[in-house]
Write a protein that holds these residues in place. Structure first.
Motif, PDB file in Angstrom:
ATOM      1  N   THR A  15      75.515   2.752  45.720  1.00 30.29           N
ATOM      2  CA  THR A  15      74.332   3.559  45.416  1.00 30.29           C
ATOM      3  C   THR A  15      73.129   2.672  45.125  1.00 30.29           C
ATOM      4  O   THR A  15      72.015   2.939  45.599  1.00 30.29           O
ATOM      5  CB  THR A  15      74.607   4.468  44.202  1.00 30.29           C
ATOM      6  OG1 THR A  15      75.811   5.193  44.419  1.00 30.29           O
ATOM      7  CG2 THR A  15      73.457   5.432  43.975  1.00 30.29           C
ATOM      8  N   ARG A  16      73.346   1.601  44.369  1.00 33.26           N
ATOM      9  CA  ARG A  16      72.250   0.698  44.034  1.00 33.26           C
ATOM     10  C   ARG A  16      71.726  -0.026  45.277  1.00 33.26           C
ATOM     11  O   ARG A  16      70.524  -0.245  45.419  1.00 33.26           O
ATOM     12  CB  ARG A  16      72.709  -0.317  42.980  1.00 33.26           C
ATOM     13  CG  ARG A  16      73.187   0.326  41.684  1.00 33.26           C
ATOM     14  CD  ARG A  16      73.196  -0.663  40.518  1.00 33.26           C
ATOM     15  NE  ARG A  16      74.007  -1.825  40.797  1.00 33.26           N
ATOM     16  CZ  ARG A  16      75.306  -1.899  40.534  1.00 33.26           C
ATOM     17  NH1 ARG A  16      75.943  -0.846  40.026  1.00 33.26           N
ATOM     18  NH2 ARG A  16      75.987  -2.996  40.768  1.00 33.26           N
ATOM     19  N   ASN A  31      68.492   2.157  39.162  1.00 34.60           N
ATOM     20  CA  ASN A  31      68.757   0.726  39.033  1.00 34.60           C
ATOM     21  C   ASN A  31      68.056   0.106  37.830  1.00 34.60           C
ATOM     22  O   ASN A  31      68.065  -1.119  37.664  1.00 34.60           O
ATOM     23  CB  ASN A  31      68.315  -0.014  40.303  1.00 34.60           C
ATOM     24  CG  ASN A  31      69.351   0.109  41.405  1.00 34.60           C
ATOM     25  OD1 ASN A  31      70.520   0.328  41.136  1.00 34.60           O
ATOM     26  ND2 ASN A  31      68.929  -0.029  42.640  1.00 34.60           N
ATOM     27  N   GLN A  46      74.809   3.019  34.670  1.00 29.35           N
ATOM     28  CA  GLN A  46      74.941   2.124  35.818  1.00 29.35           C
ATOM     29  C   GLN A  46      75.647   2.864  36.944  1.00 29.35           C
ATOM     30  O   GLN A  46      76.748   3.355  36.768  1.00 29.35           O
ATOM     31  CB  GLN A  46      75.714   0.862  35.446  1.00 29.35           C
ATOM     32  CG  GLN A  46      75.729  -0.170  36.564  1.00 29.35           C
ATOM     33  CD  GLN A  46      76.460  -1.433  36.167  1.00 29.35           C
ATOM     34  OE1 GLN A  46      77.645  -1.401  35.875  1.00 29.35           O
ATOM     35  NE2 GLN A  46      75.751  -2.543  36.147  1.00 29.35           N
ATOM     36  N   TRP A  47      74.990   2.921  38.097  1.00 27.71           N
ATOM     37  CA  TRP A  47      75.539   3.626  39.243  1.00 27.71           C
ATOM     38  C   TRP A  47      76.423   2.680  40.052  1.00 27.71           C
ATOM     39  O   TRP A  47      76.326   1.463  39.914  1.00 27.71           O
ATOM     40  CB  TRP A  47      74.404   4.170  40.103  1.00 27.71           C
ATOM     41  CG  TRP A  47      73.668   5.296  39.455  1.00 27.71           C
ATOM     42  CD1 TRP A  47      72.825   5.206  38.392  1.00 27.71           C
ATOM     43  CD2 TRP A  47      73.717   6.675  39.812  1.00 27.71           C
ATOM     44  NE1 TRP A  47      72.337   6.447  38.057  1.00 27.71           N
ATOM     45  CE2 TRP A  47      72.864   7.363  38.915  1.00 27.71           C
ATOM     46  CE3 TRP A  47      74.369   7.395  40.792  1.00 27.71           C
ATOM     47  CZ2 TRP A  47      72.671   8.731  38.987  1.00 27.71           C
ATOM     48  CZ3 TRP A  47      74.184   8.764  40.870  1.00 27.71           C
ATOM     49  CH2 TRP A  47      73.343   9.425  39.967  1.00 27.71           C
ATOM     50  N   GLN A  83      77.842   0.275  42.999  1.00 34.41           N
ATOM     51  CA  GLN A  83      77.102  -0.751  43.717  1.00 34.41           C
ATOM     52  C   GLN A  83      76.547  -0.232  45.040  1.00 34.41           C
ATOM     53  O   GLN A  83      75.425  -0.582  45.442  1.00 34.41           O
ATOM     54  CB  GLN A  83      78.001  -1.965  43.975  1.00 34.41           C
ATOM     55  CG  GLN A  83      77.256  -3.159  44.571  1.00 34.41           C
ATOM     56  CD  GLN A  83      78.156  -4.364  44.748  1.00 34.41           C
ATOM     57  OE1 GLN A  83      79.314  -4.343  44.329  1.00 34.41           O
ATOM     58  NE2 GLN A  83      77.642  -5.399  45.370  1.00 34.41           N
ATOM     59  N   PRO A 131      66.342  -1.770  44.702  1.00 37.76           N
ATOM     60  CA  PRO A 131      66.320  -2.351  43.356  1.00 37.76           C
ATOM     61  C   PRO A 131      65.291  -1.751  42.404  1.00 37.76           C
ATOM     62  O   PRO A 131      65.387  -1.950  41.195  1.00 37.76           O
ATOM     63  CB  PRO A 131      66.005  -3.828  43.628  1.00 37.76           C
ATOM     64  CG  PRO A 131      65.194  -3.797  44.891  1.00 37.76           C
ATOM     65  CD  PRO A 131      65.763  -2.678  45.712  1.00 37.76           C
TER      66      PRO A 131
END
Length: 237
Positions: free
Chosen positions: A123-124, A134, A118-119, A121, A129
């Motif tokens: 980055t996402r 993601n 999980q990167w 937030q 999405p």
């Protein structure tokens, strides 16, 4: 001891200032305790293991500013204080920092079972999405399998003519320019041009490539930032 009206009036602003400072300190301390309690209450109830040692820092920002200003010394100081596994709060996200070969080996071998990627937030949000970063679980495996074809032996062999074309063009440009070559900037430019020409198969004018390279540089500089869309913030840029 008695104070006249003038002396009493002079002390009022000082008393008000001291009261404001004390209230602010008490509010900050209370907010920090409530913030810490929040992480305790929202932890995974299915796990009976204790959270590692560490600090969640201040509300919202956590220890992000300590991390930004201290650089690598941040992790060194926290590791000396809490050990190879410690909790903290960076870039708007509670995290556990893990170091040590044996600890990291467990994590890498336990991907998709013990842990999932999980990167941050920011980055996402920036990448969107539907990107690989993601995706988790089976969706991540399927996308990674598809992307692996891009770097298969057959695909890499087919890239060679275009790759040689880009490299020759860049080396010729370096040789034609007077003075020394900034190796780091030149290598970044070459890598970007290879990605555009070889992986994406695009042919563009020089001005367009230079412009896109600057945009890409700005994206990379702000990919890991606070997830707040505010003026002058990395996310807004």
């Amino acid at each position: 001891m008695f104070l006249d009206a003038a002396q009493f009036g002079a002390l009022l602003p000082l008393a008000a200032a001291l009261t404001s400072v004390l209230c602010a300190l008490l509010l900050l301390a209370l907010t920090r305790q409530l913030w810490s309690l929040r992480w305790t209450l929202t932890r995974d109830k299915e796990s009976s293991l204790p959270l590692p040692k560490g600090s969640m820092g201040w509300p919202l920002v956590g220890e992000t500013f300590h991390w930004l200003f201290q650089g690598s010394n941040f992790h060194i100081s926290r590791r000396e204080r809490h050990g190879n596994v410690f909790k903290t709060h960076l870039l708007g996200k509670p995290v556990v920092r893990v170091t040590g070969a044996e600890n990291i080996r467990k994590i890498l071998l336990g991907e998709h079972s013990l842990v999932c990627t999980q990167w941050p937030q920011s980055t996402r949000i920036i990448l969107g999405p539907n990107t690989l970063v993601n995706s988790i679980g089976d969706l991540h495996k399927r996308k990674r399998k598809i992307l692996a074809k891009v770097f298969s032996r057959g695909a890499l062999e087919s890239y060679l003519p275009r790759l040689q074309e880009v490299v020759k063009s860049e080396i010729a440009k370096w040789c034609s320019e007077p003075g020394s070559v900034d190796v780091y900037s030149a290598a970044k430019s070459l890598t970007f041009r290879i990605a555009v020409r070889v992986l994406l198969g695009l042919k563009m004018e020089e001005e367009r490539i230079v412009y896109l390279a600057q945009i890409f540089e700005q994206l990379m500089n702000n990919l890991f930032s606070l997830p707040f869309d505010a003026p002058l913030s990395g996310l807004r840029k």
